[in-house]
Design a protein around this motif. Structure first.
Motif, PDB file in Angstrom:
ATOM      1  N   ARG A 105       0.826  -1.201  -0.092  1.00  0.00           N
ATOM      2  CA  ARG A 105      -0.246  -0.049  -0.160  1.00  0.00           C
ATOM      3  C   ARG A 105       0.715   1.316  -0.241  1.00  0.00           C
ATOM      4  NH1 ARG A 105      -0.618   1.656   5.591  1.00  0.00           N
ATOM      5  NH2 ARG A 105       0.262   0.193   6.993  1.00  0.00           N
ATOM      6  N   TRP A 106       1.991   1.061   0.522  1.00  0.00           N
ATOM      7  CA  TRP A 106       2.955   2.518   0.569  1.00  0.00           C
ATOM      8  C   TRP A 106       3.434   2.695  -0.839  1.00  0.00           C
ATOM      9  CZ3 TRP A 106       6.383   0.994   5.367  1.00  0.00           C
ATOM     10  CH2 TRP A 106       5.406   0.910   6.632  1.00  0.00           C
ATOM     11  N   PHE A 107       3.421   1.840  -1.685  1.00  0.00           N
ATOM     12  CA  PHE A 107       4.303   1.847  -3.079  1.00  0.00           C
ATOM     13  C   PHE A 107       3.297   1.563  -4.240  1.00  0.00           C
ATOM     14  CE2 PHE A 107       7.248   0.493   0.157  1.00  0.00           C
ATOM     15  CZ  PHE A 107       7.867   1.683   0.451  1.00  0.00           C
ATOM     16  N   ALA A 108       2.044   1.969  -3.924  1.00  0.00           N
ATOM     17  CA  ALA A 108       1.026   1.711  -5.113  1.00  0.00           C
ATOM     18  C   ALA A 108       0.951   2.191  -6.579  1.00  0.00           C
ATOM     19  CB  ALA A 108      -0.268   1.730  -4.391  1.00  0.00           C
ATOM     20  N   SER A 109       2.011   3.359  -6.315  1.00  0.00           N
ATOM     21  CA  SER A 109       2.211   4.047  -7.453  1.00  0.00           C
ATOM     22  C   SER A 109       3.269   3.693  -8.317  1.00  0.00           C
ATOM     23  CB  SER A 109       2.336   5.695  -7.005  1.00  0.00           C
ATOM     24  OG  SER A 109       3.551   5.720  -6.364  1.00  0.00           O
ATOM     25  N   VAL A 110       3.962   2.899  -7.619  1.00  0.00           N
ATOM     26  CA  VAL A 110       5.144   2.336  -8.688  1.00  0.00           C
ATOM     27  C   VAL A 110       4.757   1.543 -10.010  1.00  0.00           C
ATOM     28  CG1 VAL A 110       7.141   0.493  -8.529  1.00  0.00           C
ATOM     29  CG2 VAL A 110       6.795   1.691  -6.484  1.00  0.00           C
ATOM     30  N   LYS A 111       5.421   2.151 -11.039  1.00  0.00           N
ATOM     31  CA  LYS A 111       4.909   1.387 -12.175  1.00  0.00           C
ATOM     32  C   LYS A 111       5.852   0.276 -12.810  1.00  0.00           C
ATOM     33  CE  LYS A 111       3.541   5.961 -13.667  1.00  0.00           C
ATOM     34  NZ  LYS A 111       3.747   7.331 -14.521  1.00  0.00           N
ATOM     35  N   PRO A 112       5.247  -0.695 -13.442  1.00  0.00           N
ATOM     36  CA  PRO A 112       6.345  -1.654 -13.801  1.00  0.00           C
ATOM     37  C   PRO A 112       7.523  -1.362 -14.519  1.00  0.00           C
ATOM     38  CG  PRO A 112       3.849  -1.972 -14.348  1.00  0.00           C
ATOM     39  CD  PRO A 112       3.888  -0.868 -13.944  1.00  0.00           C
ATOM     40  N   ALA A 113       7.492  -0.261 -15.383  1.00  0.00           N
ATOM     41  CA  ALA A 113       8.640   0.159 -15.999  1.00  0.00           C
ATOM     42  C   ALA A 113       9.748   0.837 -15.252  1.00  0.00           C
ATOM     43  CB  ALA A 113       8.300   1.421 -16.842  1.00  0.00           C
ATOM     44  N   ASP A 114       9.351   1.360 -13.808  1.00  0.00           N
ATOM     45  CA  ASP A 114      10.212   1.889 -12.803  1.00  0.00           C
ATOM     46  C   ASP A 114      10.945   0.352 -12.451  1.00  0.00           C
ATOM     47  OD1 ASP A 114       9.585   4.437 -13.163  1.00  0.00           O
ATOM     48  OD2 ASP A 114       8.003   4.260 -11.840  1.00  0.00           O
ATOM     49  N   THR A 115      10.177  -0.414 -12.134  1.00  0.00           N
ATOM     50  CA  THR A 115      10.867  -1.897 -11.276  1.00  0.00           C
ATOM     51  C   THR A 115      11.642  -2.333 -12.251  1.00  0.00           C
ATOM     52  OG1 THR A 115       8.681  -2.255 -10.149  1.00  0.00           O
ATOM     53  CG2 THR A 115       9.960  -3.975 -10.458  1.00  0.00           C
ATOM     54  N   SER A 116      11.198  -2.597 -13.701  1.00  0.00           N
ATOM     55  CA  SER A 116      11.990  -3.347 -14.874  1.00  0.00           C
ATOM     56  C   SER A 116      13.499  -2.344 -14.902  1.00  0.00           C
ATOM     57  CB  SER A 116      11.344  -3.127 -16.054  1.00  0.00           C
ATOM     58  OG  SER A 116      10.303  -4.127 -15.841  1.00  0.00           O
ATOM     59  N   LYS A 117      13.423  -1.120 -14.765  1.00  0.00           N
ATOM     60  CA  LYS A 117      14.780  -0.418 -14.699  1.00  0.00           C
ATOM     61  C   LYS A 117      15.511  -0.698 -13.561  1.00  0.00           C
ATOM     62  CE  LYS A 117      16.016   4.672 -14.268  1.00  0.00           C
ATOM     63  NZ  LYS A 117      15.512   6.093 -14.351  1.00  0.00           N
ATOM     64  N   VAL A 118      14.996  -0.633 -12.276  1.00  0.00           N
ATOM     65  CA  VAL A 118      15.953  -0.895 -11.283  1.00  0.00           C
ATOM     66  C   VAL A 118      16.390  -2.253 -11.236  1.00  0.00           C
ATOM     67  CG1 VAL A 118      14.956   1.026  -9.994  1.00  0.00           C
ATOM     68  CG2 VAL A 118      14.063  -1.241  -9.527  1.00  0.00           C
ATOM     69  N   MET A 119      15.445  -3.291 -11.683  1.00  0.00           N
ATOM     70  CA  MET A 119      16.069  -4.505 -11.660  1.00  0.00           C
ATOM     71  C   MET A 119      17.175  -4.864 -12.642  1.00  0.00           C
ATOM     72  SD  MET A 119      14.472  -5.919  -9.062  1.00  0.00           S
ATOM     73  CE  MET A 119      14.836  -7.628  -9.471  1.00  0.00           C
ATOM     74  N   ARG A 120      16.988  -4.242 -13.856  1.00  0.00           N
ATOM     75  CA  ARG A 120      18.049  -4.339 -15.133  1.00  0.00           C
ATOM     76  C   ARG A 120      19.254  -3.809 -14.325  1.00  0.00           C
ATOM     77  NH1 ARG A 120      15.375  -1.537 -18.090  1.00  0.00           N
ATOM     78  NH2 ARG A 120      16.467   0.682 -18.027  1.00  0.00           N
ATOM     79  N   LEU A 121      19.208  -2.628 -13.731  1.00  0.00           N
ATOM     80  CA  LEU A 121      20.479  -2.010 -13.113  1.00  0.00           C
ATOM     81  C   LEU A 121      21.210  -2.718 -12.239  1.00  0.00           C
ATOM     82  CD1 LEU A 121      19.255   1.732 -12.731  1.00  0.00           C
ATOM     83  CD2 LEU A 121      21.029   0.692 -14.524  1.00  0.00           C
ATOM     84  N   LEU A 122      20.326  -3.605 -11.345  1.00  0.00           N
ATOM     85  CA  LEU A 122      20.792  -4.286 -10.248  1.00  0.00           C
ATOM     86  C   LEU A 122      21.509  -5.530 -10.735  1.00  0.00           C
ATOM     87  CD1 LEU A 122      17.925  -3.968  -7.695  1.00  0.00           C
ATOM     88  CD2 LEU A 122      20.333  -3.177  -7.138  1.00  0.00           C
ATOM     89  N   ARG A 123      20.760  -5.941 -11.865  1.00  0.00           N
ATOM     90  CA  ARG A 123      21.674  -7.220 -12.391  1.00  0.00           C
ATOM     91  C   ARG A 123      23.273  -6.935 -12.730  1.00  0.00           C
ATOM     92  NH1 ARG A 123      16.242  -8.433 -13.864  1.00  0.00           N
ATOM     93  NH2 ARG A 123      16.278  -7.228 -15.766  1.00  0.00           N
ATOM     94  N   ARG A 124      23.370  -5.795 -13.087  1.00  0.00           N
ATOM     95  CA  ARG A 124      24.708  -5.382 -13.415  1.00  0.00           C
ATOM     96  C   ARG A 124      25.736  -5.133 -11.912  1.00  0.00           C
ATOM     97  NH1 ARG A 124      23.269   0.002 -17.102  1.00  0.00           N
ATOM     98  NH2 ARG A 124      21.967  -0.841 -18.582  1.00  0.00           N
ATOM     99  N   GLY A 125      25.003  -4.905 -10.953  1.00  0.00           N
ATOM    100  CA  GLY A 125      25.690  -4.989  -9.526  1.00  0.00           C
ATOM    101  C   GLY A 125      25.011  -4.011  -8.504  1.00  0.00           C
ATOM    102  N   ALA A 126      25.230  -3.929  -7.312  1.00  0.00           N
ATOM    103  CA  ALA A 126      24.892  -3.342  -6.293  1.00  0.00           C
ATOM    104  C   ALA A 126      24.835  -1.776  -6.630  1.00  0.00           C
ATOM    105  CB  ALA A 126      25.437  -3.516  -4.950  1.00  0.00           C
ATOM    106  N   LEU A 127      23.789  -1.240  -6.055  1.00  0.00           N
ATOM    107  CA  LEU A 127      23.571   0.470  -6.329  1.00  0.00           C
ATOM    108  C   LEU A 127      22.922   0.885  -5.191  1.00  0.00           C
ATOM    109  CD1 LEU A 127      20.367   1.050  -7.261  1.00  0.00           C
ATOM    110  CD2 LEU A 127      21.207   0.032  -9.312  1.00  0.00           C
ATOM    111  N   THR A 128      23.186   2.387  -5.215  1.00  0.00           N
ATOM    112  CA  THR A 128      22.211   3.319  -4.222  1.00  0.00           C
ATOM    113  C   THR A 128      21.474   4.225  -4.993  1.00  0.00           C
ATOM    114  OG1 THR A 128      23.960   5.158  -4.209  1.00  0.00           O
ATOM    115  CG2 THR A 128      24.535   3.440  -2.748  1.00  0.00           C
ATOM    116  N   ILE A 129      20.724   4.717  -4.487  1.00  0.00           N
ATOM    117  CA  ILE A 129      19.660   5.750  -5.051  1.00  0.00           C
ATOM    118  C   ILE A 129      20.472   6.781  -5.731  1.00  0.00           C
ATOM    119  CG2 ILE A 129      19.182   7.178  -3.054  1.00  0.00           C
ATOM    120  CD1 ILE A 129      16.831   6.162  -6.173  1.00  0.00           C
ATOM    121  N   ARG A 130      21.502   7.224  -5.249  1.00  0.00           N
ATOM    122  CA  ARG A 130      22.388   8.166  -5.980  1.00  0.00           C
ATOM    123  C   ARG A 130      23.048   7.918  -7.144  1.00  0.00           C
ATOM    124  NH1 ARG A 130      25.490  10.346  -0.372  1.00  0.00           N
ATOM    125  NH2 ARG A 130      23.836  11.086   0.857  1.00  0.00           N
ATOM    126  N   ASP A 131      23.150   6.400  -7.277  1.00  0.00           N
ATOM    127  CA  ASP A 131      23.451   6.044  -8.645  1.00  0.00           C
ATOM    128  C   ASP A 131      22.732   6.086  -9.991  1.00  0.00           C
ATOM    129  OD1 ASP A 131      26.158   5.219  -7.380  1.00  0.00           O
ATOM    130  OD2 ASP A 131      25.045   3.284  -6.900  1.00  0.00           O
TER     131      ASP A 131
END
Length: 388
Positions: free
Chosen positions: A117-143
């Motif tokens: 309920r806290w993250f109901a506005s998250v769009k599938p495209a945003d999730t796909s983006k961060v998961m794609r980046l994480l597959r390259r390696g660990a990251l912070t939001i500043r990255d």
């Protein structure tokens, strides 16, 4: 077969049992170093995390209270190198023993199925983006620098869609927080961080109920349904059935706790055998998020002390101060001290000192001796605040 009459337990004996269960009645109960952090978190079941840094943040403070030689790097090593603790939601965001991971998998799966309920506005495209980046390696939001900022949904929300997507993936158990620098989180794929081919098998509902009961008995000594299921009312019915079964087998004892009225309490028989033992009369300056304080009604029942967290209370209405810390001497809470760390001038500032309980009742030499002992502990506490 009729049940045995509840075991009568005085308020003072009850709090001594609780202090023993919290390991606040002995000096350095867990030793020192990263293993002490792992052992303390394993024993307590969780250590709450909070962002407020008027003094040192509560997760470091809670560990310092039980590990006198605690260093902040010890927690980092336990989380990021030894991987003996991880972060997840209990009643709040907390450090939890990695050995208990399977008890949180059902909640992770629930969030994957039904969202959060806290993250109901998250769009599938945003999730796909961060998961794609994480597959390259660990990251912070500043990255992540290419987000188009949006309006905040509430006071503590982020304007970065990627941050909300990372947080949702965290609650879904897809990623974990593998490191913290201050409150800056580094995220990693969960299987990669722990080296798992797949996550541990999810615990069943019955196993989770047993886990909650055993965790409470270990860290609280004398328990109630409210204390076992703190901010988790839906589990009370299942836990109550488990308590009833263990009562019939003689594994638990019903306790008639002084001042509790009709609220039922239980304890292990062995816990009641230690009720009269004296502590070392230690002095502890506690975090308002310490397990001994965070369940306010329970603290009031056991210690006759009603803590007030007044950071969000208007100044004119504050009784103890903006960020008051309860002071435990032996088995009594005797004062509430409002402190602030002045990091620029390297000082611990005493904003307000309020005597409570036996501290308020003490007079003359007894009051002076109590104050001297607390001031000695404040000196040590200041060194911790300003140290590394």
């Amino acid at each position: 077969m009729p049940r045995a009459k509840p075991f009568p337990l005085s308020q003072r004996d009850a709090r001594r049992i609780w202090l023993s269960a919290q390991r606040l009645d002995v000096a350095a109960p867990f030793g020192k170093g990263p293993q002490a952090v792992a052992d303390a978190v394993a024993h307590l079941g969780y250590v709450q995390i909070d962002t407020i840094n008027v003094i040192e943040r509560c997760h470091h403070h809670i560990l310092y209270t039980r590990i006198p030689d605690y260093r902040r790097a010890d927690l980092r090593e336990a989380q990021s190198i030894e991987k003996s603790v991880f972060e997840y939601w209990t009643h709040a965001l907390s450090y939890v023993p990695t050995r208990d991971f399977r008890f949180f998998v059902p909640d992770m799966r629930l969030h994957r199925r039904e969202g959060h309920r806290w993250f109901a506005s998250v769009k599938p495209a945003d999730t796909s983006k961060v998961m794609r980046l994480l597959r390259r390696g660990a990251l912070t939001i500043r990255d992540i620098e290419d987000d188009e900022l949006t309006e905040k949904e509430h006071l503590w929300a982020s304007r970065k869609p990627s941050k909300r997507a990372l947080q949702l993936a965290f609650y879904e158990g897809r990623v974990t927080i593998c490191e913290r620098n201050g409150m800056l989180k580094t995220y990693a794929l969960i299987e990669r961080h722990f080296g798992w081919g797949k996550p541990p098998k999810a615990a069943t509902t019955a196993e989770i109920s047993a886990y909650l009961l055993e965790r409470a008995l270990r860290s609280q000594g004398v328990v109630s349904l409210d204390s076992i299921c703190h901010l988790d009312a839906p589990r009370k019915q299942q836990v109550a059935r488990l308590i009833d079964a263990r009562m019939r087998r003689g594994e638990l004892v019903a306790v008639a706790l002084e001042g509790a009225g009709r609220q039922e309490h239980w304890a292990l028989p062995a816990a009641l055998e230690t009720k009269g033992e004296d502590s070392l009369d230690l002095v502890h300056i506690l975090s308002p998020f310490d397990p001994l304080i965070i369940q306010r009604k329970r603290t009031k029942l056991f210690f006759d002390y009603e803590h007030r967290f007044e950071a969000y209370v208007p100044k004119v209405k504050r009784k103890f101060g903006y960020f008051a810390l309860p002071v435990l001497v032996g088995d009594d809470i005797v004062a509430a001290i409002d402190l602030k760390t002045d990091r620029q001038n390297r000082k611990l500032l005493l904003q307000k000192w309020t005597w409570v309980g036996q501290g308020r009742a003490a007079r003359g030499k007894a009051r002076k001796d109590l104050k001297r002992r607390i001031e000695e502990e404040l000196e040590r506490f200041e060194r911790f605040q300003l140290g590394q």
